[in-house]
Write a protein that holds these residues in place. Structure first.
Motif, PDB file in Angstrom:
ATOM      1  N   ARG A  29       0.841  -1.212   0.000  1.00  0.00           N
ATOM      2  CA  ARG A  29       0.000   0.000   0.000  1.00  0.00           C
ATOM      3  C   ARG A  29       0.874   1.258   0.000  1.00  0.00           C
ATOM      4  O   ARG A  29       0.579   2.217  -0.706  1.00  0.00           O
ATOM      5  N   ALA A  30       1.957   1.240   0.770  1.00  0.00           N
ATOM      6  CA  ALA A  30       2.860   2.399   0.817  1.00  0.00           C
ATOM      7  C   ALA A  30       3.493   2.656  -0.548  1.00  0.00           C
ATOM      8  O   ALA A  30       3.605   3.813  -0.972  1.00  0.00           O
ATOM      9  N   GLN A  31       3.910   1.600  -1.240  1.00  0.00           N
ATOM     10  CA  GLN A  31       4.497   1.770  -2.569  1.00  0.00           C
ATOM     11  C   GLN A  31       3.464   2.321  -3.548  1.00  0.00           C
ATOM     12  O   GLN A  31       3.761   3.217  -4.337  1.00  0.00           O
ATOM     13  N   VAL A  32       2.265   1.774  -3.498  1.00  0.00           N
ATOM     14  CA  VAL A  32       1.192   2.245  -4.382  1.00  0.00           C
ATOM     15  C   VAL A  32       0.941   3.725  -4.142  1.00  0.00           C
ATOM     16  O   VAL A  32       0.879   4.524  -5.082  1.00  0.00           O
ATOM     17  N   GLU A  33       0.813   4.116  -2.892  1.00  0.00           N
ATOM     18  CA  GLU A  33       0.516   5.521  -2.585  1.00  0.00           C
ATOM     19  C   GLU A  33       1.685   6.442  -2.926  1.00  0.00           C
ATOM     20  O   GLU A  33       1.478   7.600  -3.307  1.00  0.00           O
ATOM     21  N   ALA A  34       2.921   5.945  -2.829  1.00  0.00           N
ATOM     22  CA  ALA A  34       4.074   6.768  -3.219  1.00  0.00           C
ATOM     23  C   ALA A  34       4.019   7.068  -4.714  1.00  0.00           C
ATOM     24  O   ALA A  34       4.208   8.219  -5.144  1.00  0.00           O
ATOM     25  N   ILE A  35       3.738   6.047  -5.519  1.00  0.00           N
ATOM     26  CA  ILE A  35       3.642   6.263  -6.968  1.00  0.00           C
ATOM     27  C   ILE A  35       2.446   7.144  -7.298  1.00  0.00           C
ATOM     28  O   ILE A  35       2.540   8.057  -8.119  1.00  0.00           O
ATOM     29  N   MET A  36       1.324   6.882  -6.653  1.00  0.00           N
ATOM     30  CA  MET A  36       0.131   7.693  -6.918  1.00  0.00           C
ATOM     31  C   MET A  36       0.366   9.143  -6.527  1.00  0.00           C
ATOM     32  O   MET A  36      -0.075  10.054  -7.221  1.00  0.00           O
ATOM     33  N   GLY A  37       1.054   9.362  -5.421  1.00  0.00           N
ATOM     34  CA  GLY A  37       1.341  10.733  -4.994  1.00  0.00           C
ATOM     35  C   GLY A  37       2.177  11.481  -6.012  1.00  0.00           C
ATOM     36  O   GLY A  37       1.943  12.669  -6.276  1.00  0.00           O
ATOM     37  N   MET A  38       3.138  10.775  -6.618  1.00  0.00           N
ATOM     38  CA  MET A  38       3.964  11.426  -7.644  1.00  0.00           C
ATOM     39  C   MET A  38       3.150  11.742  -8.884  1.00  0.00           C
ATOM     40  O   MET A  38       3.232  12.836  -9.437  1.00  0.00           O
ATOM     41  N   SER A  39       2.351  10.786  -9.333  1.00  0.00           N
ATOM     42  CA  SER A  39       1.624  11.000 -10.585  1.00  0.00           C
ATOM     43  C   SER A  39       0.490  12.005 -10.418  1.00  0.00           C
ATOM     44  O   SER A  39       0.275  12.844 -11.282  1.00  0.00           O
ATOM     45  N   THR A  40      -0.236  11.948  -9.308  1.00  0.00           N
ATOM     46  CA  THR A  40      -1.321  12.913  -9.134  1.00  0.00           C
ATOM     47  C   THR A  40      -0.769  14.298  -8.844  1.00  0.00           C
ATOM     48  O   THR A  40      -1.342  15.292  -9.264  1.00  0.00           O
ATOM     49  N   GLY A  41       0.363  14.353  -8.160  1.00  0.00           N
ATOM     50  CA  GLY A  41       0.976  15.652  -7.889  1.00  0.00           C
ATOM     51  C   GLY A  41       1.400  16.354  -9.163  1.00  0.00           C
ATOM     52  O   GLY A  41       1.283  17.575  -9.290  1.00  0.00           O
ATOM     53  N   LEU A  42       1.873  15.601 -10.137  1.00  0.00           N
ATOM     54  CA  LEU A  42       2.305  16.206 -11.405  1.00  0.00           C
ATOM     55  C   LEU A  42       1.136  16.810 -12.170  1.00  0.00           C
ATOM     56  O   LEU A  42       1.272  17.829 -12.811  1.00  0.00           O
ATOM     57  N   ARG A  43      -0.016  16.184 -12.125  1.00  0.00           N
ATOM     58  CA  ARG A  43      -1.141  16.720 -12.880  1.00  0.00           C
ATOM     59  C   ARG A  43      -1.887  17.810 -12.126  1.00  0.00           C
ATOM     60  O   ARG A  43      -2.720  18.493 -12.678  1.00  0.00           O
ATOM     61  N   GLU A  44      -1.580  17.988 -10.844  1.00  0.00           N
ATOM     62  CA  GLU A  44      -2.288  18.970 -10.028  1.00  0.00           C
ATOM     63  C   GLU A  44      -1.438  20.199  -9.740  1.00  0.00           C
ATOM     64  O   GLU A  44      -1.426  20.717  -8.635  1.00  0.00           O
ATOM     65  N   GLY A  45      -0.689  20.651 -10.721  1.00  0.00           N
ATOM     66  CA  GLY A  45       0.068  21.887 -10.585  1.00  0.00           C
ATOM     67  C   GLY A  45       1.357  21.771  -9.795  1.00  0.00           C
ATOM     68  O   GLY A  45       1.750  22.705  -9.108  1.00  0.00           O
ATOM     69  N   PHE A  46       2.030  20.666  -9.901  1.00  0.00           N
ATOM     70  CA  PHE A  46       3.295  20.458  -9.209  1.00  0.00           C
ATOM     71  C   PHE A  46       4.290  21.561  -9.562  1.00  0.00           C
ATOM     72  O   PHE A  46       4.447  21.934 -10.718  1.00  0.00           O
ATOM     73  N   VAL A  47       4.945  22.094  -8.546  1.00  0.00           N
ATOM     74  CA  VAL A  47       6.010  23.076  -8.749  1.00  0.00           C
ATOM     75  C   VAL A  47       7.272  22.488  -8.119  1.00  0.00           C
ATOM     76  O   VAL A  47       7.316  22.248  -6.913  1.00  0.00           O
ATOM     77  N   PRO A  48       8.295  22.215  -8.928  1.00  0.00           N
ATOM     78  CA  PRO A  48       9.508  21.604  -8.377  1.00  0.00           C
ATOM     79  C   PRO A  48      10.225  22.531  -7.408  1.00  0.00           C
ATOM     80  O   PRO A  48      10.194  23.748  -7.550  1.00  0.00           O
TER      81      PRO A  48
END
Length: 108
Positions: A29-48
């Motif tokens: 579950r932690a791995q899934v949420e880590a990947i999901m956090g990266m991908s959803t963060g990119l589409r939701e206005g991620f600022v590096p």
């Protein structure tokens, strides 16, 4: 042997389907949420934290990356079409994957 051209098509996968697919290939579950956090963060206005500039950006083009990283995976997929089960296990090991991952189909 000449390679025949392939068509690559991008498809948007919903968050729930993506979570199910990642969990289905054995991710925690932690791995899934880590990947999901990266991908959803990119589409939701991620600022590096550190913006990319000509000084910090690598010179690798998408084409160069695809040739170096994606092409070997596609070659491996070609090998799998006619490979006996023992060979499939060796290929999975070479890719650092579970053999079942090579045959899984993501849910729509």
């Amino acid at each position: 042997m000449p390679r025949s051209p392939r068509t690559v098509t991008a498809h948007r996968v919903g968050d729930d389907a993506m979570r199910a697919t990642l969990a289905g290939v054995g991710m925690s579950r932690a791995q899934v949420e880590a990947i999901m956090g990266m991908s959803t963060g990119l589409r939701e206005g991620f600022v590096p934290e550190q913006p990319r500039t000509p000084v910090t950006t690598t010179d690798t083009t998408l084409g160069a990356w695809a040739w170096a990283e994606l092409r070997p995976v596609l070659d491996t997929a070609d090998e799998l079409r006619s490979a006996p089960p023992v060979a499939v296990a060796r290929i999975a090991d070479r890719l650092n994957l579970e053999p079942r991952v090579l045959f899984s189909t993501p849910s729509a």
